[in-house]
Every structure is written in structure tokens, then in C-alpha cells.
Design a protein around this motif. Sequence first.
Motif: not given
Length: 454
Positions: A126-133, A169-182, A188-190
Motif C-alpha cells: 500500500p502507498a503512503r502519501r504523507h510527509g517526507e521520509e 527520498v522526496h528531495a533526493a529521488f523525487p521521481l521515485m517518491a512521485g511514482w508511489e504517490f501517483e 507501476r509509476g515507472a
Amino acid sequence: MEIFDTAVVGGGLAGLGVATLLRERGKNVVLFEKEDQPGGKVRSVREDGFVVELGPLGWLDREPVVSDLVAGLGLKPLIAKDVQKDRSLFKDGGLIALPSDGPSFLMSKVLPFHAKMRLAAELFIPARRHGEESVESFSTRRFGKHVANTLFGAMVSGIYGGDPQKLSVHAAFPLMAGWEFESGSCMRGALKHMRKKRRDIKQGRLKKTSGTLCSLAGGLGDFTDAAAQNLGANYRGGQALEAVTREGNFWEFHQAGAVVARAHHLVLATPARESARLLGAVGKELAQVAATIPGNNLCVVTGAWRRDQVQHELQSFGFIALRNHGFRPLGVQYASSIFPDQSPSDMVQLRVLIGGSFDPDVADLSDQELQAACFDPLHKLLGVQGDPERVWMRRVAGGIPQYTVGHLSRVAAFDAMEEKMPGLHFAGDSLHGVGVNAVLKRALVVADRLCASR
Ligand SMILES: Cc1cc2nc3c(=O)[nH]c(=O)nc-3n(C[C@H](O)[C@H](O)[C@H](O)COP(=O)(O)OP(=O)(O)OC[C@H]3O[C@@H](n4cnc5c(N)ncnc54)[C@H](O)[C@@H]3O)c2cc1C
């Protein structure tokens, strides 16, 4: 008093990128750089048939702005040899080839079978969609401990020389964090991202890029030298600014106690702490924020051996070393295999990177100790015999900014300052991304915004 449309402070890739883009669009732009040589972290040494990179080695052809800038300056990219696609990992005392595609991944020894199964299960986590990690928490949660320690550990080491427990992860690898979020899953996001990219290229919305590693005949210094030259007399090298103030509708630039220039727009392409310092009273609140963006000490130690002194064939990019696996440097790049034209044909050039978050004491090593720490382990591992014929080294204090958890709120503080102060823009690798592509992509954002603001 000289008056400019825009003044850029900092003649690294970021500042030179912004200034070049603005000049291409007809703006009257001046750039102040404190060192005599342009380039900042970029440092290319050319001597006796060697091109030695004592800063970045190259860039991956993924951002059209980079190739546009290179072409605009009349330069031609030097494409790395195919061997650069093959990379290895130093793990448990030896080298393991990193898989380059799905089928080779299944056969690869880089992960045990159960870790490969856990990685595949990412689709159902399951995705987690809140806060920096932190990168470690994110990668363990989504892919399991083994993948987190091995693949993410290598990625963090290779790009940031950093600590996965601290990096966001949100700042250093934003693409990856975005894939989980979206998409609810990174895999799947990739896939979605790749399909969209292909579609955009096909429909002409995006320029096709090759993804290959590139440099220039004389190294990345060719780019920074050409960009500085292109600015002509408006490139002001060897001129450290002391302060920048806002007077009426202008930014004023202070040197040796006097105002040396005025401009409508100000681009600070200096490290965040220096940007805050330059802004003086205006930047007071930023100074505290910038102080919490640490930078790693990094050293580049490059040696050249005769070909017959090295037994290993070196038919790859090189390797990244996992932390605590018995190899002190962060990794080794087989520079003469990647860009053969940058070394004499009978010589081997090996570039070792050492330092980073887990090895801050590297800054205290003498030249001799540093050389031993980098080259001694290569004797057994790569069959290197005897001393190198030549050695180059460079210590880069605070070399790679660390985007630790909380970085997004730090960037927000700088964004708010841009909103508050008319004509102020921040560029450079302290805030919006580390590396050649990231800083030049940001340079384009700044240039676009600046041109749109009038
Ligand atoms: C060892 C090493 C290896 C790397 N390898 C790679 C790689 O292979 N690929 C990749 O993509 N990236 C790599 N990077 C990262 C990349 O080099 C940087 O992200 C990028 O060069 C940063 O450019 P910049 O312009 O933001 O900063 P900088 O290069 O730090 O430029 C800032 C400039 O501001 C100037 N300045 C500071 N204060 C003042 C002042 N008061 N007045 C005037 N000027 C001032 C400084 O002298 C400097 O020139 C590497 C970095 C290091 C350190």
C-alpha cells in the motif's frame, strides 16, 4: 555605474548555464565568480594526452537543455563507450556485475532469490502519501531490507556519497517518491512514466534523448570555459562579491566596500549558505535554514598506470562500493575505458572517489595517506602492480549537498524569499537537484521565469 538587466553570482555550471541562456535571449547579463577559473566543482585538467576530471565526470543525455546549451556554445558531445553501461558493485569483498535489464536481473547474484521476490511484491504494497521520509525507510517499506541495503545503498553512495537514513527520498529521488504517490507503486509509476515519455516523443512534445553518458573532448571544463568566454567582458572572474543589497528598483553589488554594479534581476548560483550570507540582513532568516543543508567532503584521486601494470581488463564503467563491505572509497571509475580519447592509448586512468557522509575524516588525511587509501586496495582487486606514473587529486569540501529529511521545507523558505524580493532567483545544487542535468534544468526554469517576468 554599470547597470545590467541581470547579474548572476557564481560561475559554476548553474550560474554559467543561466547566464548563457539569458544571453541567447538577448539579455544584458553580467556574471561574478570569485575564483580565477570558471567552473566551480567542474575542474578538467588537460596535460600530455590526459583529460582528468577532478569534479563531475560527465552527464547522462536525458535533459534536452544540456545538449541545447552544449550545441549553442559550438561544442560537440563526446559519447562514452558502450562499456559504460556495465557497472559493478563491491559487495562482501568482491565485484558483482549489476544487471542491466530484466532477464539479467533474474539471473544476477546481486540479490538472493527471496529478495527478488520481495522486490516484485512492491506492486502490492500500500502507498503512503504523507510527509517526507528517509530513503532507507522508503526503500525498506516498499522493496524490503535487502534491496534497500544493496540497490538503494549503492544509488545513494554513487550519487550523493550520502547516508540513506538521513537523506529525504522526496528531495533526493523525487521521481521515485512521485511514482508511489501517483500510481500507488514505484514499479507501476515507472512503467507509466516510460510509456508517457515514449508517447510524448512520438507526438513531438518531447525531444528524444539517448540516455548515454557524455562529456566533451577536453572534459566538462570545455563547457564552463566556453560559457565564460561567450560572456566576453561581462564574465567577471576572480571577483568575490561581498554583499548584495536592494536599493529602490535595483539590486546593488558590493566589492571592496564600493558598489560595482546594479541590476534589475539577481540570480544567486552560489551554495545556499553563501547566498544567504550575501543577502545580509535580507537573508538573515535564510541563513539559519541554509545552515541545515550539510555538504559532504569528497576527494577525487586519479592515477595513471601503464596498461601492462594492470591485469584486469577494465571493460566496464567501474564499480560502487557498498558501505561496510571492506572497501573504503565510494567507488572507482575506469576513466580510460569510458572515454578512451582522454588518455594515451598505452595508459590506464582510474578515478577513485572517497569521502562522503560515512567517512568525514577523509579531509584530515595527508596526500600520501589519501593515495594509499585509494590505490592500495586496487592491487588485489584489479591486479594493479606498482605505483602509478601520475597522480592527480582534489579535495572538494562540502562537495555534494545532502538533501536530508526536511529539505522540502528548506526549499520552501528560499521559494518564499523569491516571492518576497522582486527579481531574486536561486539556482545551484544546494536546493533543486544535484548534478549536471539537475542544475542546468533549474537554470532553464530560472531563465524562463526571469524572461516571463517582464
Ligand atoms: C567530486 C564530484 C564529482 C561529481 N560527479 C558528478 C558527475 O559525474 N555527474 C554529475 O552530473 N554531477 C556530478 N557532481 C555534482 C556536480 O558537479 C554539481 O552538482 C554541479 O557542478 C554544481 O554546480 P553549481 O554551479 O550548482 O555549484 P558550484 O560548482 O559549487 O558553483 C558555485 C560557484 O559560486 C562561486 N562563489 C561562491 N561564493 C561566491 C561569491 N561570494 N562571489 C562570487 N562567486 C562565488 C564558487 O566559486 C563556485 O564557482 C560531482 C560533484 C563532485 C564534487
